[in-house]
Design a protein around this motif. Sequence first.
Motif: not given
Length: 150
Positions: A94-103, A106-123
Amino acid sequence: MIPVKLTIEGLYSYQERQIIEFNNLTEAGLFGIFGKVGSGKSSILEAITFVLYGETERLNNRDKRAYNMMNLKSNRSYIEFDFYNYENKLFRATREFKRNSKNFEDVKSPTVVLYEFKNESWIPLESSDVEEIIGLSYKNFKRTIIIPQG
């Protein structure tokens, strides 16, 4: 790597959340992404490479990548990509990036998360480096997966 599902929102012309299920296509054994000029084919491929590697063919960091990728009517861009790796393990990037509400520009650096599906849930994994999981560097991924236009 076998694609399972791509979710994109606020990216290029995809302002509203779009979900692409690849299962029917991958079950056929071979598929491509086809469409008219301007229909969003490159945006789909770019979303996949960006969510996995944080790189794109069209834009680099000097081009204000996150700002230029974000839909102008959106304050948030989100990409989620589920895929099987060469060991047939299911992962989500996943990657998510948001616009600065005041500018607006200005788009903030992306938040990055990598998951593995184990035991019926995303870890969540400690690292977001997909090269070892997929077995390809960005350079080899784009050479192998994406055929240049023209």
